[in-house]
Design a protein around this motif. Structure first.
Motif, PDB file in Angstrom:
ATOM      1  N   ASP A   1       0.836  -1.209   0.000  1.00 59.37           N
ATOM      2  CA  ASP A   1       0.000   0.000   0.000  1.00 59.37           C
ATOM      3  C   ASP A   1       0.866   1.252   0.000  1.00 59.37           C
ATOM      4  OD1 ASP A   1      -2.313  -1.515  -0.007  1.00 59.37           O
ATOM      5  OD2 ASP A   1      -2.440  -1.564   2.191  1.00 59.37           O
ATOM      6  N   ALA A   2       1.944   1.232   0.779  1.00 59.85           N
ATOM      7  CA  ALA A   2       2.850   2.388   0.822  1.00 59.85           C
ATOM      8  C   ALA A   2       3.543   2.574  -0.529  1.00 59.85           C
ATOM      9  CB  ALA A   2       3.887   2.216   1.926  1.00 59.85           C
ATOM     10  N   VAL A   3       3.903   1.482  -1.170  1.00 61.64           N
ATOM     11  CA  VAL A   3       4.542   1.564  -2.495  1.00 61.64           C
ATOM     12  C   VAL A   3       3.559   2.147  -3.493  1.00 61.64           C
ATOM     13  CG1 VAL A   3       5.502   0.218  -4.413  1.00 61.64           C
ATOM     14  CG2 VAL A   3       6.172  -0.315  -2.073  1.00 61.64           C
ATOM     15  N   ALA A   4       2.318   1.680  -3.494  1.00 65.46           N
ATOM     16  CA  ALA A   4       1.294   2.185  -4.422  1.00 65.46           C
ATOM     17  C   ALA A   4       1.035   3.668  -4.181  1.00 65.46           C
ATOM     18  CB  ALA A   4       0.008   1.381  -4.287  1.00 65.46           C
ATOM     19  N   GLY A   5       0.964   4.086  -2.922  1.00 62.92           N
ATOM     20  CA  GLY A   5       0.760   5.496  -2.603  1.00 62.92           C
ATOM     21  C   GLY A   5       1.915   6.357  -3.088  1.00 62.92           C
ATOM     22  N   TRP A   6       3.123   5.857  -2.924  1.00 59.57           N
ATOM     23  CA  TRP A   6       4.295   6.613  -3.381  1.00 59.57           C
ATOM     24  C   TRP A   6       4.259   6.772  -4.892  1.00 59.57           C
ATOM     25  CZ3 TRP A   6       8.398   5.982  -6.649  1.00 59.57           C
ATOM     26  CH2 TRP A   6       9.456   6.881  -6.503  1.00 59.57           C
ATOM     27  N   VAL A   7       3.916   5.696  -5.601  1.00 61.03           N
ATOM     28  CA  VAL A   7       3.867   5.752  -7.066  1.00 61.03           C
ATOM     29  C   VAL A   7       2.804   6.746  -7.530  1.00 61.03           C
ATOM     30  CG1 VAL A   7       3.280   4.402  -9.124  1.00 61.03           C
ATOM     31  CG2 VAL A   7       4.789   3.436  -7.405  1.00 61.03           C
ATOM     32  N   LYS A   8       1.652   6.824  -6.825  1.00 61.72           N
ATOM     33  CA  LYS A   8       0.576   7.738  -7.226  1.00 61.72           C
ATOM     34  C   LYS A   8       0.862   9.185  -6.860  1.00 61.72           C
ATOM     35  CE  LYS A   8      -3.459   4.725  -7.190  1.00 61.72           C
ATOM     36  NZ  LYS A   8      -4.728   4.445  -6.506  1.00 61.72           N
ATOM     37  N   GLU A   9       1.448   9.424  -5.683  1.00 64.40           N
ATOM     38  CA  GLU A   9       1.576  10.785  -5.178  1.00 64.40           C
ATOM     39  C   GLU A   9       2.969  11.387  -5.349  1.00 64.40           C
ATOM     40  OE1 GLU A   9       0.148  10.743  -1.157  1.00 64.40           O
ATOM     41  OE2 GLU A   9      -1.621   9.597  -1.726  1.00 64.40           O
TER      42      GLU A   9
ATOM     43  N   CYS B   1       5.148  13.993  -8.906  1.00 60.72           N
ATOM     44  CA  CYS B   1       5.756  15.287  -8.552  1.00 60.72           C
ATOM     45  C   CYS B   1       7.232  15.286  -8.916  1.00 60.72           C
ATOM     46  CB  CYS B   1       5.592  15.571  -7.062  1.00 60.72           C
ATOM     47  SG  CYS B   1       3.861  15.788  -6.580  1.00 60.72           S
ATOM     48  N   ALA B   2       7.893  14.207  -8.630  1.00 59.20           N
ATOM     49  CA  ALA B   2       9.324  14.122  -8.941  1.00 59.20           C
ATOM     50  C   ALA B   2       9.524  14.096 -10.453  1.00 59.20           C
ATOM     51  CB  ALA B   2       9.921  12.863  -8.322  1.00 59.20           C
ATOM     52  N   GLU B   3       8.674  13.378 -11.162  1.00 59.50           N
ATOM     53  CA  GLU B   3       8.792  13.289 -12.616  1.00 59.50           C
ATOM     54  C   GLU B   3       8.454  14.625 -13.267  1.00 59.50           C
ATOM     55  OE1 GLU B   3       7.706   9.949 -15.897  1.00 59.50           O
ATOM     56  OE2 GLU B   3       6.096  10.532 -14.526  1.00 59.50           O
ATOM     57  N   GLY B   4       7.453  15.346 -12.719  1.00 61.03           N
ATOM     58  CA  GLY B   4       7.041  16.627 -13.285  1.00 61.03           C
ATOM     59  C   GLY B   4       8.049  17.740 -13.050  1.00 61.03           C
ATOM     60  N   SER B   5       8.908  17.607 -12.057  1.00 61.06           N
ATOM     61  CA  SER B   5       9.857  18.671 -11.732  1.00 61.06           C
ATOM     62  C   SER B   5      11.086  18.655 -12.644  1.00 61.06           C
ATOM     63  CB  SER B   5      10.296  18.560 -10.272  1.00 61.06           C
ATOM     64  OG  SER B   5      11.049  17.388 -10.088  1.00 61.06           O
ATOM     65  N   ARG B   6      11.186  17.661 -13.484  1.00 60.75           N
ATOM     66  CA  ARG B   6      12.334  17.613 -14.397  1.00 60.75           C
ATOM     67  C   ARG B   6      12.195  18.689 -15.451  1.00 60.75           C
ATOM     68  NH1 ARG B   6      12.801  11.552 -16.385  1.00 60.75           N
ATOM     69  NH2 ARG B   6      10.867  12.222 -17.317  1.00 60.75           N
ATOM     70  N   ARG B   7      13.346  19.180 -15.916  1.00 52.34           N
ATOM     71  CA  ARG B   7      13.342  20.183 -16.986  1.00 52.34           C
ATOM     72  C   ARG B   7      12.848  19.564 -18.274  1.00 52.34           C
ATOM     73  NH1 ARG B   7      18.920  22.836 -18.067  1.00 52.34           N
ATOM     74  NH2 ARG B   7      18.087  22.852 -20.142  1.00 52.34           N
ATOM     75  N   ARG B   8      12.036  20.292 -18.959  1.00 47.44           N
ATOM     76  CA  ARG B   8      11.566  19.828 -20.262  1.00 47.44           C
ATOM     77  C   ARG B   8      12.691  19.949 -21.263  1.00 47.44           C
ATOM     78  NH1 ARG B   8       7.584  17.189 -18.606  1.00 47.44           N
ATOM     79  NH2 ARG B   8       5.830  18.306 -17.778  1.00 47.44           N
ATOM     80  N   VAL B   9      12.787  18.979 -22.136  1.00 45.36           N
ATOM     81  CA  VAL B   9      13.809  19.016 -23.172  1.00 45.36           C
ATOM     82  C   VAL B   9      13.267  19.833 -24.335  1.00 45.36           C
ATOM     83  CG1 VAL B   9      15.181  17.630 -24.744  1.00 45.36           C
ATOM     84  CG2 VAL B   9      14.668  16.772 -22.454  1.00 45.36           C
ATOM     85  N   GLU B  10      13.973  20.895 -24.667  1.00 45.35           N
ATOM     86  CA  GLU B  10      13.555  21.755 -25.768  1.00 45.35           C
ATOM     87  C   GLU B  10      14.689  21.865 -26.765  1.00 45.35           C
ATOM     88  OE1 GLU B  10      12.562  25.435 -23.932  1.00 45.35           O
ATOM     89  OE2 GLU B  10      10.956  24.560 -22.736  1.00 45.35           O
ATOM     90  N   PRO B  11      14.356  22.081 -28.023  1.00 47.21           N
ATOM     91  CA  PRO B  11      15.432  22.249 -28.992  1.00 47.21           C
ATOM     92  C   PRO B  11      16.209  23.521 -28.661  1.00 47.21           C
ATOM     93  CG  PRO B  11      13.289  22.584 -30.015  1.00 47.21           C
ATOM     94  CD  PRO B  11      13.049  22.157 -28.616  1.00 47.21           C
TER      95      PRO B  11
END
Length: 191
Positions: free
Chosen positions: A158-166, A170-180
């Motif tokens: 349950d803790a693993v599933a919660g971490w994956v959802k929440e 956030c961690a994935e969205g905070s990465r810089r977008r790759v732009e030309p």
């Protein structure tokens, strides 16, 4: 590798019971060196010999150096570089100790590691091995490192599933977008 579980597996015909190579493998390598010696006498180059015998150029150069100093006799097999310090009888005793499990030797977790096997060897036979020496001893005698197939009992799905959802979004969205743009950090891309 030290976190794995060491289990016995069937001996391969390619593994010697006392040294690193079987007698057949030692003979094969000696024949390669002697073939190289014949070609040294004909004046052939190290690169061609290495390619034809499927060995490294550095090996051929070492053989050539030994041959130049001592002739073909210096290329004969000297036997194993070193014999294991545990006798066959002592290794059988070590296997019996390992079969008792880590708990019998005072460890809480039921997993053999190289460090633990090293400690058992020291306690039982009063010999000091390095971690790599223990690994070589076990592999030479037909043991392999096994990774546990089961998940940890402490795992909280349950803790693993919660971490994956929440947390992960956030961690994935905070990465810089790759732009030309420019590969240079100091000079922006030209329009």
């Amino acid at each position: 590798m030290t976190a794995g579980r060491w289990l016995r597996y069937h001996r391969s015909h390619a593994v010697s019971t006392r040294g690193g190579l079987t007698a057949e493998r030692q003979q094969f390598r000696e024949e390669l060196r002697l073939q190289a010696a014949e070609r040294f006498a004909r004046g052939e180059g190290s690169t061609a010999i290495a390619r034809d015998l499927r060995v490294s150029v550095r090996s051929v150069q070492r053989w050539r150096h030994a041959w130049a100093e001592g002739g073909p006799r210096s290329l004969r097999s000297q036997g194993p570089a070193s014999l294991p310090r545990l006798s066959d009888q002592q290794f059988t005793q070590l296997e019996a100790e390992l079969a008792k499990g880590p708990a019998a030797h005072g460890w809480e977790h039921q997993r053999w590691t190289l460090a633990r096997v090293k400690t058992v060897i020291g306690r039982r036979f009063h010999l000091t091995y390095t971690i790599q020496g223990v690994r070589k001893l076990l592999v030479r005698n037909g043991w392999s490192c096994q990774v546990p197939a089961r998940r940890a009992m402490e795992r909280d799905d349950d803790a693993v599933a919660g971490w994956v959802k929440e947390v992960w979004p956030c961690a994935e969205g905070s990465r810089r977008r790759v732009e030309p743009g420019s590969s240079s950090r100091t000079k922006p891309a030209s329009p």
